[in-house]
Design an enzyme around this catalytic site. Structure first.
Site, mmCIF file in Angstrom:
data_model
loop_
_atom_site.group_PDB
_atom_site.id
_atom_site.type_symbol
_atom_site.label_atom_id
_atom_site.label_comp_id
_atom_site.label_asym_id
_atom_site.label_seq_id
_atom_site.Cartn_x
_atom_site.Cartn_y
_atom_site.Cartn_z
ATOM 1 N N ARG A 282 -14.689 -5.946 -0.358
ATOM 2 C CA ARG A 282 -14.070 -5.512 0.966
ATOM 3 C C ARG A 282 -13.812 -4.263 0.998
ATOM 4 O O ARG A 282 -12.680 -3.888 0.183
ATOM 5 C CB ARG A 282 -12.969 -6.555 1.232
ATOM 6 C CG ARG A 282 -11.902 -6.685 2.892
ATOM 7 C CD ARG A 282 -10.570 -5.852 2.436
ATOM 8 N NE ARG A 282 -10.222 -5.377 3.586
ATOM 9 C CZ ARG A 282 -9.477 -5.002 3.620
ATOM 10 N NH1 ARG A 282 -8.494 -4.733 2.908
ATOM 11 N NH2 ARG A 282 -8.424 -4.722 4.809
ATOM 12 N N THR B 32 1.023 -0.995 0.207
ATOM 13 C CA THR B 32 0.107 -0.211 0.004
ATOM 14 C C THR B 32 0.840 1.129 -0.085
ATOM 15 O O THR B 32 1.772 1.109 0.389
ATOM 16 C CB THR B 32 -0.898 -0.165 1.083
ATOM 17 O OG1 THR B 32 -2.081 -0.623 0.916
ATOM 18 C CG2 THR B 32 -2.031 1.561 1.465
#
Ligand code: ASP
Length: 310
Positions: A204, A176
């Site tokens: 999700r 990330t």
């Protein structure tokens, strides 16, 4: 006012051989953000410039090269936030866009909303002129095949419960990206972008697009979180740093306290970066690695794979 910027490339465990590239990519991206700030640009421009570079670099789990969900496609989450008027914009579940962070910025600047998701986010991106782009790289596709096989082998029918598997295999996590900056006018901004956790269930949504969870900026600090997003959502970790600072703690102390609490409450595999209004950058993580780079004031860009033990 001292300008500063710090960026991360995800909490987790980088594979041997890819670590140098991860650190170099961060240094390049922060250099790009630094140029924006030194030319008098805004912290929002600087964090977006930094995160776009990282999204376009396929080694990180954001934009091109993001990880695939359980069904084998990308659902991208991203957000931006600015201390000025506490403005925020976010997208979740975007499938075919090159730079989700720029779509999140458009949500903030061009709509009355804070977050758009799925189909609506995708349609909004097209209206705003973002062309179709497939973020799936051959390397991630191959990786996904490998992981899916391992999951079936290890979890069998219990494949919906991924957390234990990912905690036992931290090499499957990370990548990330996020950045936090303060500009010469004292305005703070943060931006975060991710493909989420690998093999996540379709639909999700993690912490990265949620203001106060994976991304936050107010008049005291700007921060980006990384690691298993469910822990960051449950603790509202970046907002918790700001609240501690509101009670008089310095950034470093507040960030360390929040991370320690995440350890006590969940043994969470997370990392945090932040910058305060005075231009102090701070990074800490509970994972083995969290490549990050930063600069402050007149200083050069520095970068490293992990924070050395105190
Ligand atoms: N925080 C991200 C998420 O849960 C993943 C990560 O930072 O590794 O979506």
């Amino acid at each position: 006012m001292a300008v500063a910027l710090i960026a991360h490339g995800g909490a987790g465990k980088w594979r041997p051989g890819s670590d140098d590239d991860a650190v170099a990519g961060l240094a390049d991206a922060v250099e790009a953000g630094r140029r924006v700030l030194l030319a008098g640009g805004s912290s929002l421009d600087a964090v977006c410039e930094t995160v776009v570079r990282l999204e376009d670099n396929p080694i990180y789990n954001a934009g091109t090269g993001a990880v695939l969900n359980f069904d084998g496609f990308c659902e991208l989450d991203a957000s931006v936030m600015e201390s000025r008027e506490s403005r925020a914009g976010a997208v979740s579940g975007l499938q075919r866009v090159k730079n989700p962070v720029l779509v999140a910025r458009k949500v903030m600047e061009e709509t009355d909303h804070v977050m758009l998701t799925g189909d609506g986010a995708q349609r909004f991106a097209r209206v705003m002129g973002f062309p179709d782009h497939d973020p799936v790289t051959p390397a991630r596709r191959a990786d996904w095949m490998d992981k899916r096989n391992r999951v079936d082998e290890i979890l069998g029918q219990r494949a919906l419960k991924m957390r234990k598997f990912l905690q036992e295999h931290p090499e499957y996590a990370g990548g990330t990206v996020g950045a936090a900056a303060v500009d010469s006018r004292g305005v703070l901004a943060a931006a975060t972008s991710t493909g989420g956790v690998t093999l996540k269930m379709v639909g999700r949504v993690g912490d990265s697009p949620v203001p106060g969870a994976g991304n936050y900026a107010d008049v005291r600090m700007a921060a980006s979180a990384t690691g298993t997003g469910e822990f960051v959502l449950r603790s509202l970790a970046t907002r918790a740093i700001a609240e501690r600072m509101g009670q008089g703690e310095a950034l470093e102390q507040a960030l360390e306290a929040v991370l320690a609490q995440l350890g006590r409450d969940y043994d969470a595999d997370v990392g945090l970066i932040a910058v305060d209004a005075a231009g102090t950058p701070v990074a800490r993580h509970r994972t083995r690695d969290m490549p990050h780079a930063w600069f402050s004031g007149e200083g050069p860009v520095a970068s490293r794979m992990r924070v050395p033990p105190a």
